[in-house]
Design a protein around this motif. Structure first.
Motif, PDB file in Angstrom:
ATOM      1  N   GLN A 165       0.846  -1.224  -0.144  1.00  0.00           N
ATOM      2  CA  GLN A 165       0.013   0.007  -0.016  1.00  0.00           C
ATOM      3  C   GLN A 165       0.756   1.349  -0.136  1.00  0.00           C
ATOM      4  O   GLN A 165       0.592   2.334  -0.598  1.00  0.00           O
ATOM      5  N   LYS A 204       2.365   1.655  -3.479  1.00  0.00           N
ATOM      6  CA  LYS A 204       1.444   2.006  -4.508  1.00  0.00           C
ATOM      7  C   LYS A 204       1.181   3.505  -4.207  1.00  0.00           C
ATOM      8  O   LYS A 204       1.142   4.262  -5.332  1.00  0.00           O
ATOM      9  N   TYR A 205       0.981   4.184  -3.172  1.00  0.00           N
ATOM     10  CA  TYR A 205       0.913   5.546  -2.895  1.00  0.00           C
ATOM     11  C   TYR A 205       2.053   6.237  -3.192  1.00  0.00           C
ATOM     12  O   TYR A 205       1.811   7.346  -3.858  1.00  0.00           O
ATOM     13  N   ALA A 265       2.252   6.679  -6.881  1.00  0.00           N
ATOM     14  CA  ALA A 265       1.228   7.475  -7.688  1.00  0.00           C
ATOM     15  C   ALA A 265       1.620   8.727  -7.467  1.00  0.00           C
ATOM     16  O   ALA A 265       1.416   9.775  -8.196  1.00  0.00           O
ATOM     17  N   THR A 267       2.183  11.877  -9.997  1.00  0.00           N
ATOM     18  CA  THR A 267       1.371  13.121 -10.080  1.00  0.00           C
ATOM     19  C   THR A 267       2.161  14.416 -10.070  1.00  0.00           C
ATOM     20  O   THR A 267       1.962  15.189 -10.687  1.00  0.00           O
ATOM     21  N   SER A 322      -7.547  10.516 -12.880  1.00  0.00           N
ATOM     22  CA  SER A 322      -6.969   9.576 -12.073  1.00  0.00           C
ATOM     23  C   SER A 322      -5.519   9.321 -12.046  1.00  0.00           C
ATOM     24  O   SER A 322      -5.056   9.357 -13.168  1.00  0.00           O
ATOM     25  N   VAL A 323      -5.022   9.024 -10.832  1.00  0.00           N
ATOM     26  CA  VAL A 323      -3.475   8.555 -10.846  1.00  0.00           C
ATOM     27  C   VAL A 323      -3.594   7.325  -9.893  1.00  0.00           C
ATOM     28  O   VAL A 323      -3.997   7.558  -8.752  1.00  0.00           O
ATOM     29  N   LYS A 324      -3.295   6.190 -10.295  1.00  0.00           N
ATOM     30  CA  LYS A 324      -3.530   5.118  -9.666  1.00  0.00           C
ATOM     31  C   LYS A 324      -2.219   4.163  -9.294  1.00  0.00           C
ATOM     32  O   LYS A 324      -1.689   3.778 -10.519  1.00  0.00           O
ATOM     33  N   GLY A 325      -1.591   3.899  -8.262  1.00  0.00           N
ATOM     34  CA  GLY A 325      -0.456   3.193  -7.995  1.00  0.00           C
ATOM     35  C   GLY A 325      -1.047   1.664  -7.987  1.00  0.00           C
ATOM     36  O   GLY A 325      -2.001   1.447  -7.590  1.00  0.00           O
ATOM     37  N   VAL A 326      -0.177   0.910  -8.597  1.00  0.00           N
ATOM     38  CA  VAL A 326      -0.496  -0.630  -8.964  1.00  0.00           C
ATOM     39  C   VAL A 326       0.518  -1.629  -8.511  1.00  0.00           C
ATOM     40  O   VAL A 326       1.596  -1.211  -8.996  1.00  0.00           O
ATOM     41  N   THR A 335       2.192   2.823 -12.351  1.00  0.00           N
ATOM     42  CA  THR A 335       1.137   3.745 -11.978  1.00  0.00           C
ATOM     43  C   THR A 335       0.239   3.772 -13.294  1.00  0.00           C
ATOM     44  O   THR A 335       0.832   3.979 -14.571  1.00  0.00           O
ATOM     45  N   GLU A 380      -5.618   4.295 -20.414  1.00  0.00           N
ATOM     46  CA  GLU A 380      -4.976   4.271 -19.380  1.00  0.00           C
ATOM     47  C   GLU A 380      -3.420   4.446 -19.472  1.00  0.00           C
ATOM     48  O   GLU A 380      -3.013   3.487 -20.292  1.00  0.00           O
TER      49      GLU A 380
END
Length: 119
Positions: A30, A33-34, A37, A41, A57-61, A71, A82
């Protein structure tokens, strides 16, 4: 009586170890991922000069393949795409993916507004 206290202490100690072994990897994933992202960003806002309003949106994966973390970025004017960014040593746009809707609409690579092929 002393035997019961020793068992309780041992059970508490074992529970702490089990909880730590389970929770530590979850927290690690977690946080990364943050972190990824957030790096992407900041890169988009500060270096690429996008505004927050342009970014949907910007999402860590956390992926199953290498690299483990990447991301996904979706821009408001291209909701069917995406963009995949890597944010390891340097931040690069690596690829893009069309959503199912994008494929159905026939979105063409040549028409992508934010695609920057990496060298």
């Amino acid at each position: 009586m002393v035997e019961i206290k020793k068992r309780r202490v041992l059970l508490i100690f074992m529970a702490i170890i089990i909880i730590t072994v389970v929770i530590t990897p979850v927290i690690y994933v977690q946080v990364n991922k943050y972190k990824y992202a957030d790096r992407v960003t900041n890169y988009l806002l500060e270096e690429e000069k996008y505004s927050r309003e342009e970014i949907e949106s910007v999402k860590g994966v956390w992926g199953k393949k290498l690299p483990s973390f990447y991301t996904l970025v979706i821009f408001k004017d291209e909701p069917y795409v995406e963009y995949v960014y890597f944010a390891h040593s340097e931040i690069i746009q690596f690829d893009y993916r069309l959503t199912e809707e994008g494929e159905e609409k026939g979105v063409a690579k040549s028409k992508l507004k934010h695609y920057v092929p990496h060298n």
